[in-house]
Design a protein around this motif. Sequence first.
Motif, PDB file in Angstrom:
ATOM      1  N   UNK A 116       0.824  -1.210   0.000  1.00 26.83           N
ATOM      2  CA  UNK A 116       0.000   0.000   0.000  1.00 26.83           C
ATOM      3  C   UNK A 116       0.864   1.268   0.000  1.00 26.83           C
ATOM      4  N   UNK A 117       0.293   2.305  -0.599  1.00 26.89           N
ATOM      5  CA  UNK A 117       0.931   3.634  -0.615  1.00 26.89           C
ATOM      6  C   UNK A 117       0.089   4.567   0.243  1.00 26.89           C
ATOM      7  N   UNK A 118       0.736   5.258   1.128  1.00 29.13           N
ATOM      8  CA  UNK A 118       0.064   6.300   1.892  1.00 29.13           C
ATOM      9  C   UNK A 118       0.091   7.578   1.049  1.00 29.13           C
ATOM     10  N   UNK A 119      -1.042   7.871   0.443  1.00 27.76           N
ATOM     11  CA  UNK A 119      -1.107   9.010  -0.492  1.00 27.76           C
ATOM     12  C   UNK A 119      -0.858  10.339   0.217  1.00 27.76           C
ATOM     13  N   UNK A 120      -1.148  10.388   1.496  1.00 27.52           N
ATOM     14  CA  UNK A 120      -0.873  11.605   2.263  1.00 27.52           C
ATOM     15  C   UNK A 120       0.640  11.807   2.392  1.00 27.52           C
ATOM     16  N   UNK A 121       1.348  10.715   2.578  1.00 29.79           N
ATOM     17  CA  UNK A 121       2.789  10.791   2.811  1.00 29.79           C
ATOM     18  C   UNK A 121       3.572  10.925   1.507  1.00 29.79           C
ATOM     19  N   UNK A 122       3.068  10.374   0.423  1.00 32.70           N
ATOM     20  CA  UNK A 122       3.796  10.384  -0.850  1.00 32.70           C
ATOM     21  C   UNK A 122       3.956  11.811  -1.361  1.00 32.70           C
ATOM     22  N   UNK A 123       5.201  12.140  -1.747  1.00 35.97           N
ATOM     23  CA  UNK A 123       5.470  13.467  -2.309  1.00 35.97           C
ATOM     24  C   UNK A 123       5.809  13.386  -3.802  1.00 35.97           C
ATOM     25  N   UNK A 124       5.556  12.217  -4.391  1.00 40.09           N
ATOM     26  CA  UNK A 124       5.780  12.069  -5.825  1.00 40.09           C
ATOM     27  C   UNK A 124       7.235  11.966  -6.219  1.00 40.09           C
ATOM     28  N   UNK A 125       8.035  11.456  -5.340  1.00 48.13           N
ATOM     29  CA  UNK A 125       9.478  11.345  -5.590  1.00 48.13           C
ATOM     30  C   UNK A 125       9.792  10.494  -6.817  1.00 48.13           C
ATOM     31  N   UNK A 126       9.081   9.396  -6.963  1.00 50.59           N
ATOM     32  CA  UNK A 126       9.210   8.578  -8.167  1.00 50.59           C
ATOM     33  C   UNK A 126      10.254   7.479  -8.110  1.00 50.59           C
ATOM     34  N   UNK A 127      11.032   7.418  -7.035  1.00 49.72           N
ATOM     35  CA  UNK A 127      12.073   6.383  -6.966  1.00 49.72           C
ATOM     36  C   UNK A 127      11.459   4.983  -6.925  1.00 49.72           C
ATOM     37  N   UNK A 128      10.276   4.881  -6.382  1.00 45.78           N
ATOM     38  CA  UNK A 128       9.614   3.569  -6.335  1.00 45.78           C
ATOM     39  C   UNK A 128       9.375   3.029  -7.742  1.00 45.78           C
ATOM     40  N   UNK A 129       8.876   3.887  -8.619  1.00 42.71           N
ATOM     41  CA  UNK A 129       8.634   3.467  -9.998  1.00 42.71           C
ATOM     42  C   UNK A 129       9.951   3.145 -10.702  1.00 42.71           C
ATOM     43  N   UNK A 184      12.719   2.022  -9.398  1.00 41.51           N
ATOM     44  CA  UNK A 184      13.298   0.779  -8.889  1.00 41.51           C
ATOM     45  C   UNK A 184      12.441  -0.432  -9.217  1.00 41.51           C
ATOM     46  N   UNK A 185      11.150  -0.240  -9.320  1.00 39.97           N
ATOM     47  CA  UNK A 185      10.238  -1.379  -9.366  1.00 39.97           C
ATOM     48  C   UNK A 185       9.023  -1.064 -10.244  1.00 39.97           C
ATOM     49  N   UNK A 186       9.261  -0.880 -11.539  1.00 45.37           N
ATOM     50  CA  UNK A 186       8.181  -0.408 -12.424  1.00 45.37           C
ATOM     51  C   UNK A 186       7.050  -1.403 -12.652  1.00 45.37           C
ATOM     52  N   UNK A 187       7.276  -2.685 -12.323  1.00 41.60           N
ATOM     53  CA  UNK A 187       6.181  -3.649 -12.474  1.00 41.60           C
ATOM     54  C   UNK A 187       5.171  -3.550 -11.336  1.00 41.60           C
ATOM     55  N   UNK A 188       5.541  -2.840 -10.282  1.00 39.03           N
ATOM     56  CA  UNK A 188       4.684  -2.775  -9.093  1.00 39.03           C
ATOM     57  C   UNK A 188       4.148  -1.364  -8.847  1.00 39.03           C
ATOM     58  N   UNK A 189       4.995  -0.357  -9.132  1.00 36.47           N
ATOM     59  CA  UNK A 189       4.597   1.022  -8.858  1.00 36.47           C
ATOM     60  C   UNK A 189       4.562   1.827 -10.144  1.00 36.47           C
ATOM     61  N   UNK A 190       3.580   2.715 -10.235  1.00 38.68           N
ATOM     62  CA  UNK A 190       3.606   3.680 -11.326  1.00 38.68           C
ATOM     63  C   UNK A 190       3.085   5.006 -10.821  1.00 38.68           C
ATOM     64  N   UNK A 191       3.476   6.064 -11.526  1.00 36.52           N
ATOM     65  CA  UNK A 191       3.024   7.378 -11.125  1.00 36.52           C
ATOM     66  C   UNK A 191       1.627   7.607 -11.691  1.00 36.52           C
ATOM     67  N   UNK A 192       0.736   8.056 -10.850  1.00 37.59           N
ATOM     68  CA  UNK A 192      -0.648   8.283 -11.250  1.00 37.59           C
ATOM     69  C   UNK A 192      -0.830   9.738 -11.707  1.00 37.59           C
ATOM     70  N   UNK A 193      -1.998  10.029 -12.231  1.00 31.17           N
ATOM     71  CA  UNK A 193      -2.282  11.368 -12.749  1.00 31.17           C
ATOM     72  C   UNK A 193      -2.199  12.438 -11.672  1.00 31.17           C
TER      73      UNK A 193
END
Length: 60
Positions: free
Chosen positions: A4-17, A19-28
């Motif tokens: 799970x992603x805590x949308x409140x905590x996420x600042x859109x850094x993008x390192x997750x995508x 490192x792991x593009x099959x699991x995370x992607x940046x949303x609109x």
Amino acid sequence: MKIIIDKEACIGDGICESLCPDVFQMADDGKAEVIDEQSNEPCVQDAIDACPTEAISIEE
Ligand code: F3S
């Protein structure tokens, strides 16, 4: 197990995508979303460790 992603905590850094593009992607909204909640790829833990705001977690 569910990733799970805590949308409140996420600042859109993008390192997750990066490192792991099959699991995370940046949303609109400029924040990350999980596209494979059940993944057990090792890169998931890498993304958890790398996220600057600790927005990613695993719910057992
Ligand atoms: Fe957000 Fe962390 Fe990814 S801030 S975009 S969940 S690396």
